[in-house]
Design an enzyme around this catalytic site. Structure first.
Site, PDB file in Angstrom:
ATOM      1  N   GLU A  75      -6.579   1.655 -13.705  1.00 48.80           N
ATOM      2  CA  GLU A  75      -6.097   2.863 -13.021  1.00 48.80           C
ATOM      3  C   GLU A  75      -4.854   3.409 -13.719  1.00 48.80           C
ATOM      4  OE1 GLU A  75      -7.757   2.080  -8.499  1.00 48.80           O
ATOM      5  OE2 GLU A  75      -5.634   1.766  -8.855  1.00 48.80           O
ATOM      6  N   GLU A 113     -26.433  14.603  -4.971  1.00 47.00           N
ATOM      7  CA  GLU A 113     -27.824  14.778  -4.534  1.00 47.00           C
ATOM      8  C   GLU A 113     -28.753  13.836  -5.298  1.00 47.00           C
ATOM      9  OE1 GLU A 113     -29.896  18.552  -5.628  1.00 47.00           O
ATOM     10  OE2 GLU A 113     -28.038  19.056  -6.644  1.00 47.00           O
ATOM     11  N   LYS A 165       0.335   5.277  -6.112  1.00 45.26           N
ATOM     12  CA  LYS A 165      -0.654   5.285  -7.206  1.00 45.26           C
ATOM     13  C   LYS A 165      -1.560   6.508  -7.115  1.00 45.26           C
ATOM     14  CE  LYS A 165      -4.503   4.029  -6.495  1.00 45.26           C
ATOM     15  NZ  LYS A 165      -5.092   2.707  -6.417  1.00 45.26           N
ATOM     16  N   TYR A 183      -8.359  -3.635 -11.666  1.00 44.85           N
ATOM     17  CA  TYR A 183      -8.105  -2.359 -10.997  1.00 44.85           C
ATOM     18  C   TYR A 183      -6.811  -1.707 -11.510  1.00 44.85           C
ATOM     19  CZ  TYR A 183     -10.932  -3.475  -6.711  1.00 44.85           C
ATOM     20  OH  TYR A 183     -11.893  -3.758  -5.793  1.00 44.85           O
ATOM     21  N   CYS A 220      -1.262   1.637  -3.240  1.00 46.48           N
ATOM     22  CA  CYS A 220      -2.282   2.689  -3.094  1.00 46.48           C
ATOM     23  C   CYS A 220      -1.715   4.100  -3.014  1.00 46.48           C
ATOM     24  CB  CYS A 220      -3.101   2.446  -1.825  1.00 46.48           C
ATOM     25  SG  CYS A 220      -3.471   0.738  -1.488  1.00 46.48           S
ATOM     26  N   HIS A 250     -27.621  20.658  -2.303  1.00 43.42           N
ATOM     27  CA  HIS A 250     -27.724  21.266  -3.626  1.00 43.42           C
ATOM     28  C   HIS A 250     -26.777  22.459  -3.775  1.00 43.42           C
ATOM     29  CE1 HIS A 250     -29.762  22.167  -7.354  1.00 43.42           C
ATOM     30  NE2 HIS A 250     -29.846  23.434  -6.979  1.00 43.42           N
ATOM     31  N   CYS A 308       0.820  -1.213   0.000  1.00 44.60           N
ATOM     32  CA  CYS A 308       0.000   0.000   0.000  1.00 44.60           C
ATOM     33  C   CYS A 308       0.853   1.262   0.000  1.00 44.60           C
ATOM     34  CB  CYS A 308      -0.928  -0.005   1.218  1.00 44.60           C
ATOM     35  SG  CYS A 308      -1.813   1.543   1.422  1.00 44.60           S
TER      36      CYS A 308
HETATM   37  P1  NDP Z   1      -7.312  -8.065 -10.912  1.00 44.92           P
HETATM   38  O1  NDP Z   1      -7.532  -9.457 -10.480  1.00 44.92           O
HETATM   39  O2  NDP Z   1      -8.278  -7.007 -10.519  1.00 44.92           O
HETATM   40  O3  NDP Z   1      -7.197  -8.038 -12.498  1.00 44.92           O
HETATM   41  C1  NDP Z   1      -6.321  -8.867 -13.199  1.00 44.92           C
HETATM   42  C2  NDP Z   1      -6.595  -8.674 -14.682  1.00 44.92           C
HETATM   43  O4  NDP Z   1      -5.636  -9.362 -15.450  1.00 44.92           O
HETATM   44  C3  NDP Z   1      -7.960  -9.199 -15.081  1.00 44.92           C
HETATM   45  O5  NDP Z   1      -8.493  -8.318 -16.020  1.00 44.92           O
HETATM   46  C4  NDP Z   1      -7.618 -10.550 -15.696  1.00 44.92           C
HETATM   47  O6  NDP Z   1      -8.535 -10.954 -16.669  1.00 44.92           O
HETATM   48  C5  NDP Z   1      -6.293 -10.234 -16.347  1.00 44.92           C
HETATM   49  N1  NDP Z   1      -5.437 -11.391 -16.531  1.00 44.92           N
HETATM   50  C6  NDP Z   1      -5.058 -12.305 -15.608  1.00 44.92           C
HETATM   51  N2  NDP Z   1      -4.215 -13.210 -16.149  1.00 44.92           N
HETATM   52  C7  NDP Z   1      -4.043 -12.851 -17.433  1.00 44.92           C
HETATM   53  C8  NDP Z   1      -3.293 -13.383 -18.508  1.00 44.92           C
HETATM   54  N3  NDP Z   1      -2.544 -14.462 -18.346  1.00 44.92           N
HETATM   55  N4  NDP Z   1      -3.359 -12.758 -19.703  1.00 44.92           N
HETATM   56  C9  NDP Z   1      -4.123 -11.659 -19.857  1.00 44.92           C
HETATM   57  N5  NDP Z   1      -4.853 -11.101 -18.888  1.00 44.92           N
HETATM   58  C10 NDP Z   1      -4.818 -11.695 -17.680  1.00 44.92           C
HETATM   59  O7  NDP Z   1      -5.842  -7.736 -10.453  1.00 44.92           O
HETATM   60  P2  NDP Z   1      -5.020  -6.396 -10.353  1.00 44.92           P
HETATM   61  O8  NDP Z   1      -3.623  -6.831 -10.572  1.00 44.92           O
HETATM   62  O9  NDP Z   1      -5.564  -5.320 -11.208  1.00 44.92           O
HETATM   63  O10 NDP Z   1      -5.247  -5.973  -8.848  1.00 44.92           O
HETATM   64  C11 NDP Z   1      -4.998  -6.912  -7.798  1.00 44.92           C
HETATM   65  C12 NDP Z   1      -5.827  -6.603  -6.597  1.00 44.92           C
HETATM   66  O11 NDP Z   1      -5.304  -5.471  -5.951  1.00 44.92           O
HETATM   67  C13 NDP Z   1      -7.278  -6.259  -6.883  1.00 44.92           C
HETATM   68  O12 NDP Z   1      -8.089  -7.394  -6.976  1.00 44.92           O
HETATM   69  C14 NDP Z   1      -7.641  -5.388  -5.738  1.00 44.92           C
HETATM   70  O13 NDP Z   1      -8.109  -6.197  -4.695  1.00 44.92           O
HETATM   71  C15 NDP Z   1      -6.342  -4.730  -5.362  1.00 44.92           C
HETATM   72  N6  NDP Z   1      -6.296  -3.339  -5.824  1.00 44.92           N
HETATM   73  C16 NDP Z   1      -7.216  -2.453  -5.360  1.00 44.92           C
HETATM   74  C17 NDP Z   1      -7.196  -1.146  -5.778  1.00 44.92           C
HETATM   75  C18 NDP Z   1      -8.225  -0.201  -5.271  1.00 44.92           C
HETATM   76  O14 NDP Z   1      -8.872  -0.513  -4.282  1.00 44.92           O
HETATM   77  N7  NDP Z   1      -8.433   0.935  -5.895  1.00 44.92           N
HETATM   78  C19 NDP Z   1      -6.197  -0.660  -6.716  1.00 44.92           C
HETATM   79  C20 NDP Z   1      -5.293  -1.678  -7.157  1.00 44.92           C
HETATM   80  C21 NDP Z   1      -5.352  -2.959  -6.722  1.00 44.92           C
HETATM   81  P3  NDP Z   1      -9.935 -11.685 -16.282  1.00 44.92           P
HETATM   82  O15 NDP Z   1     -10.864 -10.614 -15.803  1.00 44.92           O
HETATM   83  O16 NDP Z   1     -10.378 -12.271 -17.583  1.00 44.92           O
HETATM   84  O17 NDP Z   1      -9.608 -12.694 -15.250  1.00 44.92           O
END
Ligand code: NDP
Length: 479
Positions: free
Chosen positions: A182, A467, A51, A178, A48, A462, A43
């Site tokens: 982002e 709202e 970022k 995410y 976080c 408002h 984080c």
């Molecule tokens: P996510 O699990 O959210 O997303 C991973 C993405 O990668 C998905 O779109 C997935 O596709 C894709 N993917 C996985 N494997 C492959 C592959 N081999 N080839 C191509 N695409 C692939 O993980 P993140 O890394 O984005 O984030 C991890 C975690 O960190 C989040 O789940 C969240 O809990 C936390 N986080 C929270 C934030 C916030 O609160 N604002 C900000 C950043 C992270 P598919 O959907 O098809 O599985």
């Protein structure tokens, strides 16, 4: 048996630090913590916090144009990565210091070393020392997952972004979660040409369909070259025989004066995609999920169960199959969010040190995705709720006052999912500037079990965007 400590925590991220200092400071336990990298964890050091600071930096890009629409005589400027990066790292250093001080102030003994678990009550440090403890808490977090594809090493992951010498001119982001979404907004805002490949039909899988559709449209409108249903077929370093054999990528013009690939350490990469294109990118960024950090910790050997992806399996009290060993945060791959890890840490201390067994409540967790526009969400999506029971959907999408005046296309979305039977608001989804701030407050009402009529009884503030959350009278649809 006499132990060196009441508690030994492995991992100095948000969850581990909170558990350690509360156990030591409030419960009076004798606590030690080992961290092999920097205090603050994902984080603070590589997630976080940096970022969000990058989100702030990137949002200034559009401000001069908005300001001009409001009568300001103000010119577009340029972004200087070196200046920002130096300030960013100074801030992260400061925060790491805060974490160290919090631990020291609570009387937690710290070891800047890697720790592994030797037996149910013993950890071995990379310094060679062994320490015993009545309880061991695993809070080692997670790390970016590299996809299993040839030449994946030519790419980079989120940890690398904060250390780039130069920002790439052309970047390909792979993933639709995410982190991918982002950083697409962040890097676009900082002046990179961003292409994003997502293998599925729509980005941000698991979030409300209407909300993620709006975000995808807005990202494209802003100039992010988003391709869904697309993945990499092949990638090679430009200049190699393999890249030549792929064919020539179209010559792209330098639009932002950003430096090229050589300067970020890895050469440009030629990428062939499932959509048939062959293009060169200065960097390929894999945001393809995260993996729990359990490798080599010695847990399985002791009988601690690990899940398919290596996540530590725990019960509702964060206890593993080995009674003296607990685990919290991303290493358990439950809900991978900082405040959840902190909650799990506090619940652990209540359970173990205050004799007050406290299960972790993972229900109705509000969260935000810092895309541009931002999304705030709590509870069920329309799709999830409709599977469960009969619902009413209240939804409005509009151009808010501030952007309408500046003749900008940005739209916002306010959406409530309501149970027909109980009238409870089952889900609230907001796509808007500041949605993260809004959903924190809406989350209280939803967590309290507020009904649609409770929302209706609340007087609007408002003129604001939010709202609309209390003024939507008629359902948009029923399901
Ligand atoms: P996510 O699990 O959210 O997303 C991973 C993405 O990668 C998905 O779109 C997935 O596709 C894709 N993917 C996985 N494997 C492959 C592959 N081999 N080839 C191509 N695409 C692939 O993980 P993140 O890394 O984005 O984030 C991890 C975690 O960190 C989040 O789940 C969240 O809990 C936390 N986080 C929270 C934030 C916030 O609160 N604002 C900000 C950043 C992270 P598919 O959907 O098809 O599985």
């Amino acid at each position: 048996m006499e132990f060196d400590y009441d508690l030994f925590v492995i991992g100095g991220g948000s969850g581990g630090v909170r558990a350690a200092r509360v156990a030591a400071g409030e419960a009076g336990a004798k606590v030690a913590l080992a961290e092999e990298d920097r205090y603050g964890g994902t984080c603070v050091i590589r997630g976080c916090v940096p970022k969000k600071l990058m989100v702030f930096a990137s949002e200034y890009r559009d401000m001069p144009a908005s300001a001009r629409a409001y009568g300001w005589d103000i010119q577009d400027g340029s972004f200087d990565w070196d200046t920002f990066r130096a300030r960013l790292h100074a801030e992260l250093d400061r925060l790491e210091g805060v974490y160290r001080n919090l631990l020291a102030g609570s009387g937690v003994e710290t070891f800047d070393a890697r720790a592994t678990v030797k037996d149910a009550h013993t950890v071995t440090l990379s310094t060679g020392e062994e320490k015993t403890a009545k309880h061991i808490l695993i809070a080692t977090g997670g790390r970016p997952h590299w996809p299993d594809m040839p030449n994946a090493h030519l790419g980079m992951v989120s940890d690398d972004i904060f250390h780039l010498e130069k920002l790439p001119k052309r970047i390909l982001i792979v993933g639709g979660g995410y982190i991918a979404c982002e950083f697409a907004g962040i890097l676009h805002g900082l002046g990179c040409e961003v292409t994003q490949f997502y293998r599925g039909a729509q980005i941000l899988r698991g979030f409300d369909d209407e909300a993620r559709g709006l975000i995808a449209d807005a990202m494209k409108e802003r100039g992010i070259d988003l391709h869904t249903g697309t993945t990499i077929v092949e990638m090679h370093c430009v200049g190699t025989a393999e890249a030549d054999a792929m064919g020539q990528a179209p010559v792209e013009e330098v639009q932002h004066g950003q430096p090229g690939y050589e300067e970020i350490g890895k050469g440009p990469v030629r990428v062939k995609a499932t959509n048939g294109t062959i293009r060169d990118f200065d960097a390929v960024f894999f945001a393809t999920g995260r993996t729990p950090n359990t490798e080599g910790l010695g847990l399985e050997e002791l009988g601690v169960e690990l899940g398919r992806n290596g996540a530590v399996q725990v019960d509702e009290y964060s206890q593993t199959k080995v009674p003296s060993i607990y685990a919290i945060g991303d290493v358990t791959d439950r809900v991978n969010l900082t405040p959840v890890a902190i909650r799990e840490g506090m619940a652990f201390v209540n359970t173990v040190f205050h004799g007050n067994p406290t299960p972790v409540d993972h229900d109705l967790i509000p969260s935000a995705v810092f895309t541009q526009p931002e999304m705030g969400t709590v509870g069920l999506t329309e799709e999830q709720a409709a599977e469960q029971e009969e619902i009413e959907v209240y939804c409005t999408s509009f151009r808010p006052m501030q952007s309408a005046f500046a003749e900008q296309p940005d739209r916002v979305l306010m959406k409530l999912i309501v149970s027909k039977a109980s009238r409870k608001v089952l889900g609230c989804h907001i796509v808007a500037p500041g949605a993260g701030e809004m959903i924190q407050l809406a989350g209280i009402a939803v967590k309290m079990g507020a009904t649609k009529e409770d929302f209706d009884r609340t007087v609007a503030v408002h003129p604001t965007m939010s709202e609309e959350i209390v003024t939507m009278r008629n359902p948009t649809r029923s399901r």
